[in-house]
Structures are given as structure tokens and as C-alpha cells.
Design a protein around this motif. Structure first.
Motif, PDB file in Angstrom:
ATOM      1  N   GLN A 179       3.742  -2.497   6.942  1.00 46.77           N
ATOM      2  CA  GLN A 179       5.229  -3.192   6.150  1.00 46.77           C
ATOM      3  C   GLN A 179       5.542  -1.983   5.797  1.00 46.77           C
ATOM      4  O   GLN A 179       6.770  -2.303   5.696  1.00 46.77           O
ATOM      5  N   ILE A 180       5.236  -0.827   5.155  1.00 50.12           N
ATOM      6  CA  ILE A 180       5.772   0.129   4.372  1.00 50.12           C
ATOM      7  C   ILE A 180       7.426   1.051   5.759  1.00 50.12           C
ATOM      8  O   ILE A 180       8.210   0.796   5.640  1.00 50.12           O
ATOM      9  N   SER A 181       6.284   1.010   7.179  1.00 47.95           N
ATOM     10  CA  SER A 181       7.614   1.266   7.893  1.00 47.95           C
ATOM     11  C   SER A 181       8.624   0.295   8.313  1.00 47.95           C
ATOM     12  O   SER A 181       8.777   0.553   8.782  1.00 47.95           O
ATOM     13  N   GLY A 182       8.137  -0.470   8.656  1.00 45.24           N
ATOM     14  CA  GLY A 182       9.033  -2.396   7.917  1.00 45.24           C
ATOM     15  C   GLY A 182       9.859  -1.948   7.681  1.00 45.24           C
ATOM     16  O   GLY A 182      11.509  -2.016   7.840  1.00 45.24           O
ATOM     17  N   ILE A 183      10.165  -1.272   6.635  1.00 42.79           N
ATOM     18  CA  ILE A 183      10.999  -2.026   5.658  1.00 42.79           C
ATOM     19  C   ILE A 183      11.765  -0.603   5.287  1.00 42.79           C
ATOM     20  O   ILE A 183      12.702  -0.478   4.773  1.00 42.79           O
ATOM     21  N   SER A 184      10.869   0.865   5.470  1.00 39.74           N
ATOM     22  CA  SER A 184      11.799   1.700   5.312  1.00 39.74           C
ATOM     23  C   SER A 184      12.946   1.823   6.549  1.00 39.74           C
ATOM     24  O   SER A 184      14.117   1.968   6.501  1.00 39.74           O
ATOM     25  N   GLU A 188      -7.101  -3.591   5.855  1.00 42.81           N
ATOM     26  CA  GLU A 188      -5.717  -3.619   5.140  1.00 42.81           C
ATOM     27  C   GLU A 188      -4.756  -2.026   4.606  1.00 42.81           C
ATOM     28  O   GLU A 188      -3.274  -2.560   4.699  1.00 42.81           O
ATOM     29  N   ILE A 189      -4.886  -1.430   4.386  1.00 43.45           N
ATOM     30  CA  ILE A 189      -4.413   0.312   4.690  1.00 43.45           C
ATOM     31  C   ILE A 189      -3.705   0.169   5.657  1.00 43.45           C
ATOM     32  O   ILE A 189      -2.358   0.204   5.799  1.00 43.45           O
ATOM     33  N   ASN A 190      -3.575   0.226   6.908  1.00 45.03           N
ATOM     34  CA  ASN A 190      -2.752  -0.113   8.255  1.00 45.03           C
ATOM     35  C   ASN A 190      -1.998  -1.716   8.053  1.00 45.03           C
ATOM     36  O   ASN A 190      -0.651  -0.997   8.676  1.00 45.03           O
ATOM     37  N   GLU A 191      -2.268  -1.953   7.288  1.00 44.33           N
ATOM     38  CA  GLU A 191      -1.212  -2.944   7.389  1.00 44.33           C
ATOM     39  C   GLU A 191       0.153  -3.091   6.723  1.00 44.33           C
ATOM     40  O   GLU A 191       1.075  -3.390   6.789  1.00 44.33           O
ATOM     41  N   MET A 241     -15.944  -1.519   4.521  1.00 39.85           N
ATOM     42  CA  MET A 241     -15.540  -0.911   4.120  1.00 39.85           C
ATOM     43  C   MET A 241     -13.746  -1.191   5.449  1.00 39.85           C
ATOM     44  O   MET A 241     -12.969  -0.197   5.129  1.00 39.85           O
ATOM     45  N   THR A 242     -13.854  -1.075   6.760  1.00 34.70           N
ATOM     46  CA  THR A 242     -13.822  -1.682   7.849  1.00 34.70           C
ATOM     47  C   THR A 242     -12.621  -2.746   7.825  1.00 34.70           C
ATOM     48  O   THR A 242     -11.023  -2.545   7.583  1.00 34.70           O
ATOM     49  N   ASP A 243     -12.336  -3.424   6.144  1.00 31.14           N
ATOM     50  CA  ASP A 243     -11.619  -4.279   5.646  1.00 31.14           C
ATOM     51  C   ASP A 243     -10.568  -3.913   4.771  1.00 31.14           C
ATOM     52  O   ASP A 243      -9.429  -4.146   5.279  1.00 31.14           O
ATOM     53  N   ILE A 244     -11.456  -2.740   4.600  1.00 31.04           N
ATOM     54  CA  ILE A 244     -10.235  -1.839   3.030  1.00 31.04           C
ATOM     55  C   ILE A 244      -9.826  -0.513   4.377  1.00 31.04           C
ATOM     56  O   ILE A 244      -7.789  -0.429   4.227  1.00 31.04           O
TER      57      ILE A 244
END
Length: 63
Positions: free
Chosen positions: A14-19, A7-10, A1-4
Motif C-alpha cells: 500500500q505504501i508503495s502504491g501511494i508513493s 499484514e506487514i507485506n500488505e 507470526m505469519t499473520d503479522i
């Protein structure tokens, strides 16, 4: 569960950086458009203004 969650936080980061990069590109594009518009709108005004210096004046001063 923590791996997910990791990954979601990463993915969110990434989406924030692209935005942010998209926002910067759009802002740059808007600035270039405004500069181009002002250049076009001022061109007729400036073309009717007399030249302050001629090329001969500049050549004499900067020989």
C-alpha cells in the motif's frame, strides 16, 4: 507470526502504491508548471508577431 508478516507485506504494498501515485502527481504538477512558465515567457514574443490570418480571412474560407 505469519499473520503479522502478511499484514506487514500488505502495508508495504500500500505504501508503495501511494508513493507511486505521489510521484505521478508531482510529475504532473511539474509538467503543468513548465507549461505555464513557457506560456508566460512566450506571450510577449507572440504578442509582437503579426497575425498571419485575420478573422475575415477565416470566415471567407470556412463559410
Amino acid at each position: 507470526m505469519t499473520d503479522i508478516n502478511v499484514e506487514i507485506n500488505e502495508i508495504k504494498e500500500q505504501i508503495s502504491g501511494i508513493s507511486k501515485k505521489l510521484d505521478m502527481l508531482l510529475e504532473e504538477k511539474e509538467i503543468m508548471s513548465i507549461m505555464k512558465l513557457s506560456e508566460k515567457s512566450l506571450s510577449s514574443f507572440l504578442s509582437e508577431e503579426p497575425d498571419i490570418y485575420t478573422l475575415d480571412d477565416l470566415k471567407v474560407r470556412y463559410k
